[in-house]
Design a protein around this motif. Structure first.
Motif, PDB file in Angstrom:
ATOM      1  N   VAL A  31       0.884  -1.178   0.000  1.00 49.05           N
ATOM      2  CA  VAL A  31       0.000   0.000   0.000  1.00 49.05           C
ATOM      3  C   VAL A  31       0.919   1.224   0.000  1.00 49.05           C
ATOM      4  N   ALA A  32       0.843   2.030  -1.042  1.00 51.05           N
ATOM      5  CA  ALA A  32       1.658   3.243  -1.176  1.00 51.05           C
ATOM      6  C   ALA A  32       3.146   2.952  -0.984  1.00 51.05           C
ATOM      7  N   GLY A  33       3.605   1.819  -1.511  1.00 43.60           N
ATOM      8  CA  GLY A  33       5.030   1.485  -1.436  1.00 43.60           C
ATOM      9  C   GLY A  33       5.467   0.921  -0.097  1.00 43.60           C
ATOM     10  N   ILE A  34       4.501   0.638   0.786  1.00 40.99           N
ATOM     11  CA  ILE A  34       4.835   0.063   2.101  1.00 40.99           C
ATOM     12  C   ILE A  34       4.176  -1.317   2.200  1.00 40.99           C
ATOM     13  N   ARG A  35       4.965  -2.313   2.565  1.00 38.54           N
ATOM     14  CA  ARG A  35       4.405  -3.669   2.694  1.00 38.54           C
ATOM     15  C   ARG A  35       3.555  -3.724   3.960  1.00 38.54           C
ATOM     16  N   VAL A  36       2.324  -4.201   3.809  1.00 39.90           N
ATOM     17  CA  VAL A  36       1.409  -4.293   4.949  1.00 39.90           C
ATOM     18  C   VAL A  36       0.880  -5.724   5.053  1.00 39.90           C
ATOM     19  N   ASP A  37       0.392  -6.056   6.235  1.00 44.18           N
ATOM     20  CA  ASP A  37      -0.144  -7.394   6.495  1.00 44.18           C
ATOM     21  C   ASP A  37      -1.669  -7.322   6.622  1.00 44.18           C
ATOM     22  N   LEU A  38      -2.289  -8.482   6.727  1.00 47.41           N
ATOM     23  CA  LEU A  38      -3.749  -8.531   6.914  1.00 47.41           C
ATOM     24  C   LEU A  38      -4.030  -8.412   8.408  1.00 47.41           C
ATOM     25  N   ALA A 344     -13.378   4.720   6.524  1.00 42.99           N
ATOM     26  CA  ALA A 344     -12.117   5.396   6.877  1.00 42.99           C
ATOM     27  C   ALA A 344     -12.396   6.545   7.842  1.00 42.99           C
ATOM     28  N   ARG A 345     -13.473   7.294   7.577  1.00 44.77           N
ATOM     29  CA  ARG A 345     -13.805   8.420   8.466  1.00 44.77           C
ATOM     30  C   ARG A 345     -14.118   7.919   9.881  1.00 44.77           C
ATOM     31  N   ALA A 346     -14.843   6.793   9.959  1.00 45.66           N
ATOM     32  CA  ALA A 346     -15.191   6.244  11.281  1.00 45.66           C
ATOM     33  C   ALA A 346     -13.932   5.817  12.038  1.00 45.66           C
ATOM     34  N   VAL A 347     -12.954   5.267  11.322  1.00 41.27           N
ATOM     35  CA  VAL A 347     -11.697   4.864  11.977  1.00 41.27           C
ATOM     36  C   VAL A 347     -10.942   6.108  12.466  1.00 41.27           C
ATOM     37  N   ILE A 348     -10.910   7.142  11.636  1.00 39.45           N
ATOM     38  CA  ILE A 348     -10.212   8.372  12.045  1.00 39.45           C
ATOM     39  C   ILE A 348     -10.888   8.952  13.296  1.00 39.45           C
ATOM     40  N   GLU A 349     -12.227   8.906  13.320  1.00 38.89           N
ATOM     41  CA  GLU A 349     -12.938   9.383  14.529  1.00 38.89           C
ATOM     42  C   GLU A 349     -12.535   8.566  15.754  1.00 38.89           C
ATOM     43  N   VAL A 361      -4.019  11.990   6.621  1.00 39.93           N
ATOM     44  CA  VAL A 361      -4.387  10.940   5.664  1.00 39.93           C
ATOM     45  C   VAL A 361      -4.405  11.507   4.242  1.00 39.93           C
ATOM     46  N   VAL A 362      -3.657  10.834   3.326  1.00 38.99           N
ATOM     47  CA  VAL A 362      -3.656  11.281   1.932  1.00 38.99           C
ATOM     48  C   VAL A 362      -4.245  10.226   0.993  1.00 38.99           C
ATOM     49  N   ASP A 363      -4.391   9.020   1.477  1.00 31.50           N
ATOM     50  CA  ASP A 363      -4.912   7.956   0.608  1.00 31.50           C
ATOM     51  C   ASP A 363      -5.319   6.788   1.508  1.00 31.50           C
ATOM     52  N   GLY A 364      -5.901   5.760   0.905  1.00 34.23           N
ATOM     53  CA  GLY A 364      -6.294   4.622   1.732  1.00 34.23           C
ATOM     54  C   GLY A 364      -6.760   3.458   0.900  1.00 34.23           C
ATOM     55  N   GLN A 365      -6.988   2.362   1.595  1.00 32.99           N
ATOM     56  CA  GLN A 365      -7.486   1.152   0.948  1.00 32.99           C
ATOM     57  C   GLN A 365      -8.313   0.394   1.978  1.00 32.99           C
ATOM     58  N   VAL A 366      -9.348  -0.293   1.514  1.00 33.36           N
ATOM     59  CA  VAL A 366     -10.192  -1.049   2.449  1.00 33.36           C
ATOM     60  C   VAL A 366     -10.357  -2.468   1.918  1.00 33.36           C
TER      61      VAL A 366
END
Ligand SMILES: Cc1cc2nc3c(=O)[nH]c(=O)nc-3n(C[C@H](O)[C@H](O)[C@H](O)COP(=O)(O)OP(=O)(O)OC[C@H]3O[C@@H](n4cnc5c(N)ncnc54)[C@H](O)[C@@H]3O)c2cc1C
Length: 450
Positions: A31-38, A344-349, A361-366
């Motif tokens: 995600v955005a050049g960063i390896r992420v896990d589940l 995403a908005r609920a998580v930010i809250e 936050v500039v981008d995201g994925q769900v």
């Protein structure tokens, strides 16, 4: 692991994987050049020395030894997690500390799965007996309700055996003392994300002669007296034996001989909790220095927030970071149908409600994963027993893995299962069922680490 071990032992091994990469729930992606896990993944210190040696051999210096840097929200305060002595005294609300001490002082009975009268006991009763009511009220009760969607009094004590490794307040105290020293809170994590473990194993399996076919979902399995015929969308294979990590409910629909009607009905009574994973890309080098925030309380939809960059000393871009929020739910919940922006908005809250800094936050994925946690509800005990009795284990075919045995586990557990299945092959190439069943008894003692 099964492919690696069988290929190494000289068997011809073909892997049919539905996904576009190996690793299943333990995979990583970009995600955005960063390896992420589940969700938050780490290789726990409970991993056996033999498995660790194998993984160190395969991954070399990429398998890093790291110090856990987590926090948990308890009683409206942040407390270091795993719990540590001085930090607990400093940060746990005084009222909670004294209730915990009172619980520890009273003699606690060691739990048994059922009363003498044979009536099944709930998670709440058993954990309360083992660790005292305060731990249940303040931590385990809300946490399991958030993860599994039903109250601790409706969950089976089996969940306590699978998830709660501490047997008494003394056990917790020993863990607190251990985690107070740096060497007591280490874990292992690969430089390029958790998925690097399975990717490296897959490469080693191929080097040993295994063939791996991706995007090849299995659609039919015929277990015949002299062979097993496995059909995938991309090919059909006649094999001596089959080892399956397919989710059991899928296996039941593709396998012949078919399970009896009573077992198919039992599948209808089994519940599996879903999870939404929200990845937020932040235009800042780091959000916090913590690797994970554990959020047991009902005040947030997020159960855990992790920052993958903080799990490793890796090659991540210096100017941005990614957060991963785990949001457990049912696929029938309203939130499952929310737009990605709404979630995403609920998580930010959530983050702001907890007093965490405002993320840039500039981008995201769900991602929406429909089947993540098997639910050990008291009302589903009969269905679980019916399905457990059916789980295939013959000299030509066995089912293994998290979804293949429908158990909660860690990667080190399922790697042990893969190695156990390979070790159960007899010299004539068939499965030694007694040996496999002995391994399965060992697996039933696995307890999940958090
Ligand atoms: C939120 C979360 C956090 C976790 N944290 C940790 C942790 O910190 N440490 C840890 O060690 N473990 C952790 N785990 C557990 C770990 O992810 C699992 O133990 C592990 O991934 C299970 O591996 P598996 O191969 O048994 O099952 P899965 O990972 O579910 O793999 C099953 C595979 O079968 C494939 N498949 C499905 N249907 C078909 C079909 N019809 N044909 C072909 N292939 C098919 C899937 O694509 C998948 O690759 C965590 C799990 C979750 C959900």
């Amino acid at each position: 692991m099964a492919a690696f071990e069988t290929a190494r032992a000289g068997y011809r091994c073909v892997v049919l994987e539905a996904g576009s990469q190996v690793g299943g729930m333990a995979a990583s992606f970009d995600v955005a050049g960063i390896r992420v896990d589940l969700g938050s993944h780490r290789l726990h210190a409970a991993t056996s020395p033999a498995l660790l040696e194998l993984l160190h051999g395969l991954l070399g210096e990429d398998l890093q030894t790291r110090l856990r840097q987590g926090r948990i929200r308890l009683g409206g305060r942040w407390v270091a997690f795993p719990l540590r002595g001085r930090d607990l005294v400093r940060n746990l609300p005084v009222g909670m500390t004294s209730r915990l001490l009172m619980d520890s002082a009273r003699s606690v009975a060691v739990s048994t799965a059922s009363h003498d009268d044979g009536i099944a006991r709930s998670f709440e009763e058993v954990v309360s007996d083992r660790l005292g009511p305060t731990v249940v009220r303040e931590f385990y009760g809300p946490y399991v309700e958030k993860l599994y969607g039903i109250g601790a009094d409706q969950l089976d004590s089996e969940l306590a055996d699978r998830r709660v490794s501490a047997a008494s307040p003394g056990d917790i105290a020993r863990r607190v003392v251990r985690a107070s020293k740096p060497e007591g809170r280490t874990f292992y994590y690969p430089r390029r994300g958790y998925g690097q473990i399975v990717e490296r194993l897959a490469d080693a399996a191929v080097e040993a002669g295994a063939e791996i076919y991706l995007q090849s979902p299995v659609t039919g399995i015929d277990v015949l007296p002299d062979r097993v015929t496995i059909s995938a969308t991309t090919r059909r294979i006649d094999a001596g034996v089959g080892l399956s990590t397919l989710p059991l409910n899928i296996l039941a629909t593709v396998m012949s001989p078919r399970p009896p009607a009573s077992v198919l009905r039992a599948f209808g009574d089994l519940r599996t909790r879903a999870m939404i994973l929200v990845y937020l890309v932040l235009d800042q080098p780091q959000f916090t220095p913590y690797d994970a925030h554990y959020l047991p309380g009902p005040e947030t939809i997020t159960s855990r927030l992790s920052e993958p960059k903080n799990y490793r000393d890796g090659d991540d871009p210096p100017d941005r970071t990614v957060l991963c929020a785990e949001v457990p739910c049912w696929p029938t919940d309203e939130i499952w149908r929310w737009s990605n922006d709404q979630i995403a908005r609920a998580v930010i809250e959530d983050l702001l409600r907890l007093g965490l800094p405002e993320p840039r936050v500039v981008d995201g994925q769900v991602l929406r994963l429909p089947s993540v946690y098997p639910v050990y509800d008291l009302s589903g005990a009969a269905a679980r027993t019916a399905v457990d009795r059916w789980v295939p284990a013959s000299d030509r075919f066995v089912s293994l893995g998290r979804q293949g045995l429908r158990v909660l586990d860690n990667l080190h557990h399922v790697l042990a299962m893969g190695a156990g299945a390979a070790a159960s092959l007899r010299p004539d190439g068939l499965i030694d069922v007694a040996r496999w069943q002995a391994y399965r008894s060992e697996f039933s003692g696995h307890t999940v680490e958090d």
